[in-house]
Scaffold this motif. Structure first.
Motif, PDB file in Angstrom:
ATOM      1  N   PHE A   1      -4.337   9.208   3.115  1.00  0.00           N
ATOM      2  CA  PHE A   1      -3.742  10.611   4.311  1.00  0.00           C
ATOM      3  C   PHE A   1      -2.499  10.959   4.579  1.00  0.00           C
ATOM      4  CE2 PHE A   1      -7.560  12.955   2.445  1.00  0.00           C
ATOM      5  CZ  PHE A   1      -8.288  12.446   2.515  1.00  0.00           C
ATOM      6  N   GLY A   2      -1.823  12.627   4.769  1.00  0.00           N
ATOM      7  CA  GLY A   2      -0.519  12.664   5.746  1.00  0.00           C
ATOM      8  C   GLY A   2      -0.786  12.863   6.387  1.00  0.00           C
ATOM      9  N   LYS A   3      -0.373  13.081   7.290  1.00  0.00           N
ATOM     10  CA  LYS A   3      -0.800  13.580   9.010  1.00  0.00           C
ATOM     11  C   LYS A   3      -1.203  15.011   9.071  1.00  0.00           C
ATOM     12  CE  LYS A   3       1.406   9.445  11.424  1.00  0.00           C
ATOM     13  NZ  LYS A   3       2.715   8.938  12.724  1.00  0.00           N
ATOM     14  N   GLY A   4      -0.999  15.859   8.129  1.00  0.00           N
ATOM     15  CA  GLY A   4      -1.485  16.697   8.441  1.00  0.00           C
ATOM     16  C   GLY A   4      -0.602  18.084   8.839  1.00  0.00           C
ATOM     17  N   THR A   5      -0.450  19.317   8.240  1.00  0.00           N
ATOM     18  CA  THR A   5       0.285  20.501   8.083  1.00  0.00           C
ATOM     19  C   THR A   5      -0.660  21.729   9.083  1.00  0.00           C
ATOM     20  OG1 THR A   5       1.598  20.157   6.989  1.00  0.00           O
ATOM     21  CG2 THR A   5       2.005  21.780   7.897  1.00  0.00           C
ATOM     22  N   MET A   6      -0.715  22.481   9.808  1.00  0.00           N
ATOM     23  CA  MET A   6      -1.384  23.193  10.518  1.00  0.00           C
ATOM     24  C   MET A   6      -0.519  24.414  10.382  1.00  0.00           C
ATOM     25  SD  MET A   6      -2.638  23.717  14.630  1.00  0.00           S
ATOM     26  CE  MET A   6      -3.248  23.080  14.329  1.00  0.00           C
ATOM     27  N   LEU A   7      -1.453  25.236   9.426  1.00  0.00           N
ATOM     28  CA  LEU A   7      -0.675  26.213   9.102  1.00  0.00           C
ATOM     29  C   LEU A   7      -1.294  27.380  10.056  1.00  0.00           C
ATOM     30  CD1 LEU A   7       0.688  28.296   7.274  1.00  0.00           C
ATOM     31  CD2 LEU A   7      -0.642  28.622   5.528  1.00  0.00           C
ATOM     32  N   LEU A   8      -0.111  28.571  10.574  1.00  0.00           N
ATOM     33  CA  LEU A   8      -0.657  29.483  11.217  1.00  0.00           C
ATOM     34  C   LEU A   8      -0.420  31.123  10.611  1.00  0.00           C
ATOM     35  CD1 LEU A   8      -0.049  28.358  14.595  1.00  0.00           C
ATOM     36  CD2 LEU A   8      -2.135  27.775  13.660  1.00  0.00           C
ATOM     37  N   VAL A   9      -1.418  31.488  10.279  1.00  0.00           N
ATOM     38  CA  VAL A   9      -1.259  33.359   9.328  1.00  0.00           C
ATOM     39  C   VAL A   9      -0.978  34.289  10.974  1.00  0.00           C
ATOM     40  CG1 VAL A   9      -1.081  34.826   7.576  1.00  0.00           C
ATOM     41  CG2 VAL A   9      -1.592  32.005   7.076  1.00  0.00           C
TER      42      VAL A   9
ATOM     43  N   GLY B   1       0.943  -0.961  -0.282  1.00  0.00           N
ATOM     44  CA  GLY B   1       0.004  -0.419  -0.346  1.00  0.00           C
ATOM     45  C   GLY B   1       0.865   0.874  -0.256  1.00  0.00           C
ATOM     46  N   GLU B   2      -0.159   2.369  -0.100  1.00  0.00           N
ATOM     47  CA  GLU B   2       1.310   3.230  -0.651  1.00  0.00           C
ATOM     48  C   GLU B   2       1.594   3.700   0.996  1.00  0.00           C
ATOM     49  OE1 GLU B   2       1.599   6.244  -3.642  1.00  0.00           O
ATOM     50  OE2 GLU B   2       2.555   6.301  -2.250  1.00  0.00           O
ATOM     51  N   ASN B   3       2.799   4.685   1.201  1.00  0.00           N
ATOM     52  CA  ASN B   3       2.671   5.488   2.803  1.00  0.00           C
ATOM     53  C   ASN B   3       3.178   6.770   2.168  1.00  0.00           C
ATOM     54  OD1 ASN B   3       3.549   5.542   5.498  1.00  0.00           O
ATOM     55  ND2 ASN B   3       5.793   5.678   4.650  1.00  0.00           N
ATOM     56  N   VAL B   4       2.164   7.952   2.553  1.00  0.00           N
ATOM     57  CA  VAL B   4       2.794   9.255   2.664  1.00  0.00           C
ATOM     58  C   VAL B   4       3.022  10.174   4.045  1.00  0.00           C
ATOM     59  CG1 VAL B   4       1.413  11.330   1.925  1.00  0.00           C
ATOM     60  CG2 VAL B   4       0.416   9.274   0.965  1.00  0.00           C
ATOM     61  N   GLU B   5       4.018  10.447   3.751  1.00  0.00           N
ATOM     62  CA  GLU B   5       4.445  11.579   4.933  1.00  0.00           C
ATOM     63  C   GLU B   5       4.597  12.664   4.475  1.00  0.00           C
ATOM     64  OE1 GLU B   5       6.287   8.256   6.443  1.00  0.00           O
ATOM     65  OE2 GLU B   5       6.513  10.518   7.025  1.00  0.00           O
ATOM     66  N   GLN B   6       4.321  13.402   5.521  1.00  0.00           N
ATOM     67  CA  GLN B   6       3.611  15.291   5.053  1.00  0.00           C
ATOM     68  C   GLN B   6       5.229  16.484   6.524  1.00  0.00           C
ATOM     69  OE1 GLN B   6      -0.351  15.541   4.884  1.00  0.00           O
ATOM     70  NE2 GLN B   6       0.107  17.923   5.205  1.00  0.00           N
ATOM     71  N   HIS B   7       5.223  17.383   5.624  1.00  0.00           N
ATOM     72  CA  HIS B   7       5.770  18.349   6.923  1.00  0.00           C
ATOM     73  C   HIS B   7       6.142  19.447   6.253  1.00  0.00           C
ATOM     74  CE1 HIS B   7       8.057  14.716   8.485  1.00  0.00           C
ATOM     75  NE2 HIS B   7       8.196  14.142   7.115  1.00  0.00           N
ATOM     76  N   PRO B   8       5.714  20.165   7.006  1.00  0.00           N
ATOM     77  CA  PRO B   8       6.329  20.293   8.453  1.00  0.00           C
ATOM     78  C   PRO B   8       5.249  19.540   9.204  1.00  0.00           C
ATOM     79  CG  PRO B   8       6.102  22.518   7.958  1.00  0.00           C
ATOM     80  CD  PRO B   8       6.132  22.100   6.643  1.00  0.00           C
ATOM     81  N   SER B   9       4.400  19.609  10.310  1.00  0.00           N
ATOM     82  CA  SER B   9       3.414  19.312  10.928  1.00  0.00           C
ATOM     83  C   SER B   9       2.684  20.456  11.460  1.00  0.00           C
ATOM     84  CB  SER B   9       3.510  18.602  11.817  1.00  0.00           C
ATOM     85  OG  SER B   9       4.853  19.041  12.934  1.00  0.00           O
TER      86      SER B   9
ATOM     87  N   CYS C   1       5.133  16.927   0.622  1.00  0.00           N
ATOM     88  CA  CYS C   1       4.400  15.286   0.826  1.00  0.00           C
ATOM     89  C   CYS C   1       5.587  14.333   0.030  1.00  0.00           C
ATOM     90  CB  CYS C   1       2.875  15.353   1.022  1.00  0.00           C
ATOM     91  SG  CYS C   1       1.930  15.732   1.945  1.00  0.00           S
ATOM     92  N   THR C   2       6.225  13.381   0.526  1.00  0.00           N
ATOM     93  CA  THR C   2       6.562  12.424  -0.555  1.00  0.00           C
ATOM     94  C   THR C   2       5.491  11.177  -0.254  1.00  0.00           C
ATOM     95  OG1 THR C   2       7.763  11.384   1.827  1.00  0.00           O
ATOM     96  CG2 THR C   2       8.874  13.087   0.304  1.00  0.00           C
TER      97      THR C   2
END
Lengths: 113, 112
Positions: free
Chosen positions: B103-111, B1-9, B23-24
Motif C-alpha cells: 500500500f501507499g502511505k495514503g492521501t487525506m482528502l479534505l472537501v 518486492g514492490e515499492n509504491v509511492e503516493q502523492h500528495p499526502s 501513485c508510482t
C-alpha cells in the motif's frame, strides 16, 4: 459490515505483556492478513495466511506471532519483543483467487502504557 | 518486492472541484492496482481497481488511469462532495502471486 470481525475495539496493556488480537471471518475466505496502521505510514503487512496451518511473514513481522488453526480465525499476538506496539491493527481476508478485493475488519486500537 | 509511492499526502479542495491522487510503482510485472477509501474511524473499503489490460476505468464520479510505461496510476474524483473526505490508499501486488498488496502511505482528502 462484511462478515469479518475484530475484538476488542480498544485494548490497553502494560509494557512487557503479550496480548492477542482476535480476527474472525464468516466469508469462507482462504486468505487472511494482518496490517499495522500508523499515522502517515499507510498499511504495513505483518503476517498473512493463504491456507489453514500455513502463514508467512510480511514486511514487519518482528515481535508478532500468528496461528491459523481454523479457516475462520487468524489471531495475532503482539509480544513484549515488539518495540513500539501502540498502533491500529487491521485484519483482512479475501478469496484465494487473483485480482479480488480484500475485506477489512473494523480494527483494534492497541495502546501499551 | 514492490515499492509504491503516493502523492500528495494531503489534498484540500472546494466542493465541486476535481481531485487527483497519483501513485508510482516499481515492479513492471505488476498488473493489478486497487484503490481503497478509509473514512475517519472506519475500515478501508475498495472503491475501484484496474488491471493492466486497460488504460482507464470509470465508475460514476471516480476514475482510475494507468500508464504502464511510466509505471504510474492515478485516482480522479470529479464533482467532489463533503462525503468524499477520507484517506485514500493505492496499492499494487507485493509479489507475482498477487496474494499480498503493498500500500501507499495514503492521501487525506479534505472537501470543504
Amino acid at each position: 459490515d462484511g462478515g469479518i470481525t475484530q475484538s476488542p475495539k480498544y485494548l490497553f496493556r502494560k509494557e512487557g505483556q503479550n496480548v492477542t488480537l482476535s480476527c474472525e471471518q464468516n466469508l469462507n475466505h482462504d486468505a487472511m492478513y494482518w496490517y499495522r496502521q500508523d499515522p502517515g505510514q499507510g498499511l504495513r503487512l505483518i503476517y498473512y495466511s493463504q491456507i489453514v496451518n500455513d502463514f508467512q511473514k510480511g514486511d514487519i513481522a518482528e515481535g508478532y506471532s500468528v496461528s491459523r488453526e481454523k479457516k475462520e480465525s487468524f489471531p495475532l499476538t503482539v509480544t513484549s519483543a515488539q518495540k513500539n506496539p501502540t498502533a491500529f491493527y487491521l485484519c483482512a481476508s479475501k478469496e484465494r483467487v487473483t485480482y479480488n478485493e480484500q475485506f477489512f475488519g473494523p480494527g483494534t486500537r492497541l495502546t501499551v502504557l | 518486492g514492490e515499492n509504491v509511492e503516493q502523492h500528495p499526502s494531503t489534498l484540500s479542495v472546494q466542493e465541486g472541484d476535481s481531485a487527483v491522487i497519483k501513485c508510482t510503482y516499481s515492479d513492471s510485472a505488476s498488473n493489478y492496482f486497487p484503490w481503497y477509501k478509509q473514512e475517519l474511524g472506519k475500515r478501508p473499503q475498495l472503491i475501484i481497481d484496474i488491471r493492466s489490460n486497460v488504460g482507464e476505468k470509470k465508475d460514476q464520479r471516480i476514475a482510475v488511469t494507468l500508464n504502464k510505461t511510466a509505471k504510474h496510476f492515478s485516482l480522479h474524483i470529479t464533482e467532489t462532495q463533503p462525503e468524499d473526505s477520507a484517506v485514500y490508499f493505492c496499492a499494487a501486488p507485493m509479489n507475482s502471486g498477487y496474494s499480498t498488496l503493498t500500500f501507499g502511505k495514503g492521501t487525506m482528502l479534505l472537501v470543504s
